[in-house]
Scaffold this active site. Structure first.
Site, PDB file in Angstrom:
ATOM      1  N   HIS A   1       4.825  38.336  -8.078  1.00 16.84           N
ATOM      2  CA  HIS A   1       3.400  38.275  -9.059  1.00 16.84           C
ATOM      3  C   HIS A   1       2.990  38.665  -9.464  1.00 16.84           C
ATOM      4  CE1 HIS A   1       2.934  42.108  -6.687  1.00 16.84           C
ATOM      5  NE2 HIS A   1       1.587  42.593  -7.168  1.00 16.84           N
TER       6      HIS A   1
HETATM    7  C1  UD1 Z   1      -4.092  42.731  -8.126  1.00 16.94           C
HETATM    8  C2  UD1 Z   1      -3.253  44.491  -8.529  1.00 16.94           C
HETATM    9  C3  UD1 Z   1      -1.680  44.730  -8.480  1.00 16.94           C
HETATM   10  C4  UD1 Z   1      -1.729  44.292  -6.911  1.00 16.94           C
HETATM   11  C5  UD1 Z   1      -2.011  42.554  -6.449  1.00 16.94           C
HETATM   12  C6  UD1 Z   1      -1.092  42.251  -5.534  1.00 16.94           C
HETATM   13  C7  UD1 Z   1      -4.257  44.033 -10.886  1.00 16.94           C
HETATM   14  C8  UD1 Z   1      -4.555  44.480 -12.290  1.00 16.94           C
HETATM   15  N1  UD1 Z   1      -3.350  44.073 -10.066  1.00 16.94           N
HETATM   16  O1  UD1 Z   1      -3.055  41.650  -8.896  1.00 16.94           O
HETATM   17  O2  UD1 Z   1      -2.250  45.357  -8.744  1.00 16.94           O
HETATM   18  O3  UD1 Z   1      -0.331  44.364  -7.117  1.00 16.94           O
HETATM   19  O4  UD1 Z   1      -3.800  42.460  -7.187  1.00 16.94           O
HETATM   20  O5  UD1 Z   1      -1.495  41.220  -4.988  1.00 16.94           O
HETATM   21  O6  UD1 Z   1      -5.762  45.152 -10.086  1.00 16.94           O
HETATM   22  N2  UD1 Z   1      -6.653  35.536  -5.883  1.00 16.94           N
HETATM   23  C9  UD1 Z   1      -6.981  34.324  -5.087  1.00 16.94           C
HETATM   24  N3  UD1 Z   1      -7.033  35.062  -4.027  1.00 16.94           N
HETATM   25  C10 UD1 Z   1      -7.645  36.289  -3.854  1.00 16.94           C
HETATM   26  C11 UD1 Z   1      -6.945  36.864  -5.115  1.00 16.94           C
HETATM   27  C12 UD1 Z   1      -7.214  36.347  -6.210  1.00 16.94           C
HETATM   28  O7  UD1 Z   1      -6.861  33.124  -5.529  1.00 16.94           O
HETATM   29  O8  UD1 Z   1      -7.511  37.091  -2.917  1.00 16.94           O
HETATM   30  C13 UD1 Z   1      -5.865  34.238  -7.262  1.00 16.94           C
HETATM   31  C14 UD1 Z   1      -6.959  34.820  -8.809  1.00 16.94           C
HETATM   32  O9  UD1 Z   1      -8.230  33.902  -8.998  1.00 16.94           O
HETATM   33  C15 UD1 Z   1      -6.220  34.589  -9.652  1.00 16.94           C
HETATM   34  C16 UD1 Z   1      -4.636  35.328  -9.247  1.00 16.94           C
HETATM   35  O10 UD1 Z   1      -4.965  35.480  -7.569  1.00 16.94           O
HETATM   36  O11 UD1 Z   1      -6.051  33.776 -10.434  1.00 16.94           O
HETATM   37  C17 UD1 Z   1      -4.793  37.223  -9.531  1.00 16.94           C
HETATM   38  O12 UD1 Z   1      -5.335  37.819  -9.434  1.00 16.94           O
HETATM   39  P1  UD1 Z   1      -5.769  39.220  -9.592  1.00 16.94           P
HETATM   40  O13 UD1 Z   1      -6.997  39.829  -9.097  1.00 16.94           O
HETATM   41  O14 UD1 Z   1      -6.122  38.819 -11.094  1.00 16.94           O
HETATM   42  O15 UD1 Z   1      -4.625  39.802  -9.417  1.00 16.94           O
HETATM   43  P2  UD1 Z   1      -3.219  40.030  -9.019  1.00 16.94           P
HETATM   44  O16 UD1 Z   1      -2.658  39.059  -9.470  1.00 16.94           O
HETATM   45  O17 UD1 Z   1      -3.719  39.969  -7.526  1.00 16.94           O
END
Ligand code: UD1
Length: 366
Positions: free
Chosen positions: A207
Site C-alpha cells: 500500500h
Molecule cells: C495510512 C498511513 C500509513 C499506514 C496505512 C495503513 C499516513 C501518511 N499513512 O496510509 O502509514 O501504513 O495507513 O493502512 O498516515 N481508504 C478507504 N477506506 C478507509 C481508509 C482509507 O477506502 O477506511 C482509502 C482512502 O480514501 C484513500 C486511501 O484509502 O484513497 C488511502 O488512505 P490514506 O488515509 O490516505 O492513507 P493510507 O494509504 O491508508
C-alpha cells in the site's frame, strides 16, 4: 485526581498498538484514558472490524475526517482536534506510530503546551520521500516522552539531540496484541472461507504510495509477484489505496488471489499459517519476525532494522530483479531469526511504568 490521558487512533496500524495500552490504563485508577478516533480510516474493513476483534472501547470522540491530500487530512485533523483538547484539558496526549493522525494531534497538543507521549518513537528509514518519515521526525521533535521499540530508535533520537532522560526502550506493544490474540486467531474461519487446504502459500500486502501510486512501479512489483505465484500460491488482501490502482491492470487471475482487506484476527490467522510474507508494511515486518515466518520487504529500506539484523526480514527492493533474487535467497536459506529484546507481550506494562514515573516526577517539580 487521575491523570487524564488522551489517546489517539486514526488509521489501521494504530488500533493494535493502542488496544493493550488502553486495556491496562482503564484498569489503573491512577489514569483516566480518553480515546479519540480521528477517522483517517473510516470503513468497516479498515477500522470498525478492528474495534470488534481487539475488544477496543468505542471512541469517546470521533473526528470523522476521512480522506484527502496530506495537507487537507492533516489540517482537518488539527482543526477538529483542537476544540476537543481545549474542552477536555487532558494532562497529556498519547500518539502511536507514524500516520498523519499521530503527527497532527501531536502538533495540536504541543502548541497548547500539553505534554506529548510518542509510542514507537525513533524509527527512521532516512527516506524523506516517505510521508511516514516526515510524520516520525516531526512527532519526535516535539514529543516529551519517547517510548521506543528497538535500540535503533534510541540511537536515532540521541543522534537528533533528544535528551536521554526522555527516551525509554519499552519494547513493542503491537507484539503484545499479537501474543494476546494469536491462539484465538488460529481458529478464525478464514482458511476455510478461502479454501486453504494445508498446501504452502504466501501472503502479500502492498500500500505504500511509492509502490502503488505510479502504474509502472506497481506493474513491476505485480510481475515479480506473478512469477512467485507460479511457484507458490499467493493471497493478497488489497488495501483500498492499491485497489483503486490495481483493477485496471487486471492482475489477480490464477494463483494470486486478490481479496478484500481482512480484520485483525483473520489476517493474523492467514499470516501465521503462511510460508512466506511479501509486504511493504512496517508492522508486518515485526509480526513475521515474532512468528518466525520469512518476510520479504518490498522496499529499498526499513525503519525497523532489528527485523533484518535479528529477525526473519530481508529488504528485497521494489524492482522485479531484486524481488526475485531475494525470493531465491529466501527459498535456499530461509531466515529463522530470534525475537528482539522486550518483544515479549509486556511492552504496554513498561509504557505504563514510564508514564507513572513521568507524572510523579512532574508533580514533585510543581
Ligand atoms: C495510512 C498511513 C500509513 C499506514 C496505512 C495503513 C499516513 C501518511 N499513512 O496510509 O502509514 O501504513 O495507513 O493502512 O498516515 N481508504 C478507504 N477506506 C478507509 C481508509 C482509507 O477506502 O477506511 C482509502 C482512502 O480514501 C484513500 C486511501 O484509502 O484513497 C488511502 O488512505 P490514506 O488515509 O490516505 O492513507 P493510507 O494509504 O491508508
Amino acid at each position: 485526581m487521575p491523570i487524564k490521558l488522551m489517546c489517539i487512533a486514526g488509521a489501521r496500524p494504530n488500533f493494535m498498538k493502542l488496544a493493550p495500552l488502553l486495556a491496562l490504563l482503564r484498569r489503573n485508577p491512577a489514569f483516566s484514558a480518553i480515546l479519540v478516533h480521528t477517522g483517517q480510516h473510516y470503513d468497516e474493513k479498515m477500522s470498525g472490524q478492528f474495534f470488534t476483534d481487539l475488544g477496543l472501547p468505542m471512541p469517546d470522540f470521533n473526528l470523522e475526517v476521512g480522506s484527502g491530500s496530506h495537507a487537507q487530512q492533516t489540517a482537518e485533523i488539527m482543526k477538529r482536534f483542537e476544540p476537543v483538547v481545549l474542552a477536555e484539558k487532558p494532562d497529556a496526549v498519547l500518539v502511536v506510530g507514524d500516520v498523519n493522525s499521530s503527527m497532527a494531534c501531536a502538533l495540536v497538543a504541543s502548541k497548547l503546551q500539553i505534554p506529548v507521549i510518542h509510542v514507537e518513537a525513533g524509527l527512521r528509514s532516512f527516506d524523506r520521500a516517505m510521508p511516514e518519515e516526515i510524520n516520525r521526525v516531526v512527532t519526535d521533535a516535539i514529543a516529551d516522552v519517547l517510548l521506543v521499540t528497538e535500540e535503533s530508535g534510541r540511537l536515532n533520537l540521541r543522534a537528533e539531540g533528544v535528551p536521554p532522560e526522555r527516551i525509554h526502550l519499552v519494547g513493542n506493544i503491537m507484539i503484545d496484541s499479537l501474543r494476546l490474540h494469536v491462539e484465538k486467531a488460529r481458529h478464525s474461519g478464514i482458511l476455510m472461507r478461502l479454501g486453504v487446504n494445508g498446501e504452502p502459500f504466501g501472503l502479500v500486502t502492498l500500500h505504500r504510495p511509492s509502490n502503488v501510486d505510479e502504474p509502472g512501479q506497481l506493474t513491476e512489483i505485480m510481475e515479480a509477484l506473478s512469477s512467485i505465484a507460479a511457484e507458490v500460491p499467493l493471497y493478497f488482501p488489497v488495501h483500498p489505496r492499491t485497489r483503486a490502482r490495481l483493477d485496471p491492470l487486471r492482475f489477480g487471475a490464477g494463483p494470486m488471489r486478490l481479496i478484500d482487506p481482512l480484520g485483525y484476527l483473520d489476517f493474523l490467522c492467514l499470516m501465521s499459517h503462511s510460508s512466506i510474507v511479501l509486504t511493504d508494511s512496517g508492522g508486518i515486518q515485526e509480526e513475521t519476525t515474532v512468528l518466525g515466518i520469512p518476510c520479504l520487504t518490498l522496499r529499498n529500506n526499513t525503519e525497523r532494522p532489528v527485523t533484518v539484523e535479528e529477525g526473519t526480514n530481508i529488504v528485497a527492493g521494489n524492482s522485479q530483479d531484486t524481488i526475485l533474487a531475494a525470493w531465491e535467497q529466501m527459498k535456499n536459506a530461509p531466515k529463522r531469526g530470534r525475537i528482539p529484546q522486550y518483544w515479549d507481550g509486556h511492552a504496554a506494562q513498561r509504557c505504563i511504568s514510564v508514564l507513572q514515573s513521568y507524572f510523579c516526577v512532574k508533580e514533585e517539580l510543581n
